[in-house]
Write a protein that holds these residues in place. Structure first.
Motif, PDB file in Angstrom:
ATOM      1  N   ILE A  20       1.015  -1.198   0.176  1.00 20.04           N
ATOM      2  CA  ILE A  20       0.153   0.131  -0.121  1.00 20.04           C
ATOM      3  C   ILE A  20       0.946   1.322   0.028  1.00 20.04           C
ATOM      4  O   ILE A  20       0.700   2.077  -1.015  1.00 20.04           O
ATOM      5  CB  ILE A  20      -0.645  -0.234   1.619  1.00 20.04           C
ATOM      6  N   GLY A  21       1.397   1.353   0.600  1.00 22.21           N
ATOM      7  CA  GLY A  21       2.594   2.847   1.255  1.00 22.21           C
ATOM      8  C   GLY A  21       3.693   2.584  -0.485  1.00 22.21           C
ATOM      9  O   GLY A  21       2.981   3.667  -0.423  1.00 22.21           O
ATOM     10  N   THR A  23       2.693   1.587  -3.285  1.00 21.55           N
ATOM     11  CA  THR A  23       1.686   2.476  -4.437  1.00 21.55           C
ATOM     12  C   THR A  23       1.079   3.362  -4.257  1.00 21.55           C
ATOM     13  O   THR A  23       1.086   4.192  -5.093  1.00 21.55           O
ATOM     14  CB  THR A  23       0.588   1.290  -4.145  1.00 21.55           C
ATOM     15  N   LEU A  24       0.910   3.990  -3.421  1.00 21.05           N
ATOM     16  CA  LEU A  24       0.403   5.243  -2.409  1.00 21.05           C
ATOM     17  C   LEU A  24       1.554   6.313  -3.230  1.00 21.05           C
ATOM     18  O   LEU A  24       1.964   7.593  -3.859  1.00 21.05           O
ATOM     19  CB  LEU A  24       0.248   5.536  -1.514  1.00 21.05           C
ATOM     20  N   LEU A  27       2.037   6.791  -6.532  1.00 21.13           N
ATOM     21  CA  LEU A  27       1.072   7.605  -7.439  1.00 21.13           C
ATOM     22  C   LEU A  27       1.964   9.001  -7.611  1.00 21.13           C
ATOM     23  O   LEU A  27       1.534   9.978  -8.178  1.00 21.13           O
ATOM     24  CB  LEU A  27      -0.380   7.098  -6.856  1.00 21.13           C
ATOM     25  N   GLY A  28       1.883   9.046  -6.399  1.00 24.30           N
ATOM     26  CA  GLY A  28       2.056  10.858  -5.746  1.00 24.30           C
ATOM     27  C   GLY A  28       3.771  11.150  -6.984  1.00 24.30           C
ATOM     28  O   GLY A  28       3.726  12.452  -7.040  1.00 24.30           O
ATOM     29  N   GLY A 150       2.010   7.475   3.826  1.00 24.24           N
ATOM     30  CA  GLY A 150       0.443   7.452   2.757  1.00 24.24           C
ATOM     31  C   GLY A 150       0.406   8.463   3.130  1.00 24.24           C
ATOM     32  O   GLY A 150      -0.854   8.936   2.692  1.00 24.24           O
ATOM     33  N   ALA A 153       0.873  11.128   0.966  1.00 27.67           N
ATOM     34  CA  ALA A 153       1.173  10.541  -0.651  1.00 27.67           C
ATOM     35  C   ALA A 153      -0.827  10.984  -1.148  1.00 27.67           C
ATOM     36  O   ALA A 153      -0.738  11.631  -1.790  1.00 27.67           O
ATOM     37  CB  ALA A 153       1.098   8.981  -0.755  1.00 27.67           C
ATOM     38  N   VAL A 154      -1.647  10.582  -0.086  1.00 25.11           N
ATOM     39  CA  VAL A 154      -2.702  11.127  -0.304  1.00 25.11           C
ATOM     40  C   VAL A 154      -3.112  12.287  -0.554  1.00 25.11           C
ATOM     41  O   VAL A 154      -4.499  13.078  -1.171  1.00 25.11           O
ATOM     42  CB  VAL A 154      -3.425  10.856   0.170  1.00 25.11           C
ATOM     43  N   ILE A 157      -1.653  13.225  -4.215  1.00 26.11           N
ATOM     44  CA  ILE A 157      -2.363  12.913  -5.210  1.00 26.11           C
ATOM     45  C   ILE A 157      -4.017  13.638  -5.508  1.00 26.11           C
ATOM     46  O   ILE A 157      -3.842  14.293  -6.445  1.00 26.11           O
ATOM     47  CB  ILE A 157      -2.903  11.333  -4.820  1.00 26.11           C
ATOM     48  N   VAL A 241       3.458   2.732 -10.176  1.00 27.10           N
ATOM     49  CA  VAL A 241       3.408   1.617  -9.167  1.00 27.10           C
ATOM     50  C   VAL A 241       3.839   0.051  -9.516  1.00 27.10           C
ATOM     51  O   VAL A 241       4.335  -0.684  -8.363  1.00 27.10           O
ATOM     52  CB  VAL A 241       1.253   1.066  -8.492  1.00 27.10           C
TER      53      VAL A 241
END
Length: 339
Positions: A20-21, A23-24, A27-28, A150, A153-154, A157, A241
């Motif tokens: 999860i980390g 991936t975020l 993306l960021g 995370g 990062a959110v 995004i 990712v």
């Protein structure tokens, strides 16, 4: 195969946190890096990624341990200082942008290495693994780290998605944005903050040395596939990712292998495949298209020569006359004549 199933079935919750980390983070970083790449500010990301090292070390010294809040805070302040100095030196001196960035990068990174050496000689037992910030180790991401990294990062995004129009103006036509009333200076400041945050959250997984590759390579590879900004962001995020997860898996299978280099290798493969095989812009496609265009052009010229011959009362042209008309393209003329 057992390691593969164990990793991708998430039997261990810590692996799920890592995936999860990464991936975020991917993306960021890809979103910020794509805008930076389109804005022709790729070197700035490289400077920031190297400049956060002294902030990491100072944060560790203040906390006495690898506290993620102190690490992130120190890295952010160090990156912000490097960004400010880069802008100030470029504005108030005659140094070129690349010279300024190279100077800031070297000075900050050198100071960071000195601080890291001091910490290593201090005998602090909490310093174990601190040097992983150089090349990254995504497997070392813990649950409490995920909440901070995370969450940031959110934030990156969501910010880039909600204000895509404003950041697009910043990248493509800031003068027009200023003319219609947008505060482009503030938008530039916000973008720089988001870039610094993207570097800060990636340092543990990718490392300060290779973080610039995670920022720039996805956007550069995606640029071969599309000219539309929203598609460019999606493709860059997908490349980032996939590379992050594969690099993390290799780091998991080979415990002594740092994550960052393998992520960069995977990103480089994506870039190479895009460079060679992307439709319309790939080297192979362009080479085939150019060859077809040259053949078509030569065929048109040959038909024109035949038409002129008919106008002059000739029913046909001999192969020798065709060769005389196209002395440097005999092979092409011969193949077109046979067709």
């Amino acid at each position: 195969m057992e390691d593969f199933l164990y990793f991708f079935t998430f039997q261990d919750s810590s692996i799920a946190f890592v995936v999860i980390g990464i991936t975020l983070l991917g993306l960021g970083s890809a979103y910020v890096g794509t805008y930076s790449f389109m804005d022709k500010k790729a070197l700035l990301g490289d400077a920031i990624s190297h400049a956060v090292l002294p902030g990491i070390c100072l944060g560790f010294i203040l906390a006495g341990e690898k506290d993620p809040i102190f690490i992130v805070g120190g890295a952010f302040l160090s990156g912000a200082l490097a960004t400010f100095l880069t802008s100030w030196i470029r504005t108030n001196t005659k140094l070129s942008e690349d010279a300024t960035i190279a100077s800031i990068l070297s000075i900050f990174f050198g100071f960071g290495v000195v601080l890291l050496t001091v910490i290593q000689k201090s005998g602090n037992p909490e310093m174990a693994g601190l040097n992983q910030f150089i090349f990254g180790n995504a497997i070392a991401i813990l649950e409490e780290d995920l909440y901070i990294y995370g969450g940031l990062a959110v934030l990156i995004i969501i910010s880039l998605s909600l204000f895509q129009k404003e950041f697009s103006l910043l990248v493509f036509n800031p003068d027009y944005g200023k003319a219609i009333g947008y505060p482009m200076g503030t938008i530039r400041l916000i973008f720089n903050v988001l870039m610094i945050l993207a570097v800060v959250i990636g340092i543990q997984a990718i490392g300060v040395v290779l973080m610039a590759a995670l920022l720039i390579t996805p956007g550069a590879a995606a640029r071969f596939w599309t000219d539309r900004l929203h598609k460019l962001l999606l493709i860059a995020g997908l490349f980032s990712v996939i590379s992050g997860i594969i690099g993390t898996y290799i780091s998991f299978v080979l415990p002594q292998m740092p994550t960052g280099p393998w992520v960069v290798v995977c990103l480089s493969l994506h870039a190479l495949i895009s460079f060679l095989f992307a439709p319309k812009k790939g080297v192979l496609f362009r080479s085939i298209s150019r060859k077809n265009y040259l053949n078509k052009t030569h065929r048109d010229h040959l038909l024109k020569a035949l038409h002129h011959g008919l106008e002059n009362g000739k029913k046909y042209l001999s192969i020798e006359e065709i060769y005389e008309s196209f002395p440097f393209q005999k092979q092409k003329a011969n193949s077109q004549s046979m067709i």
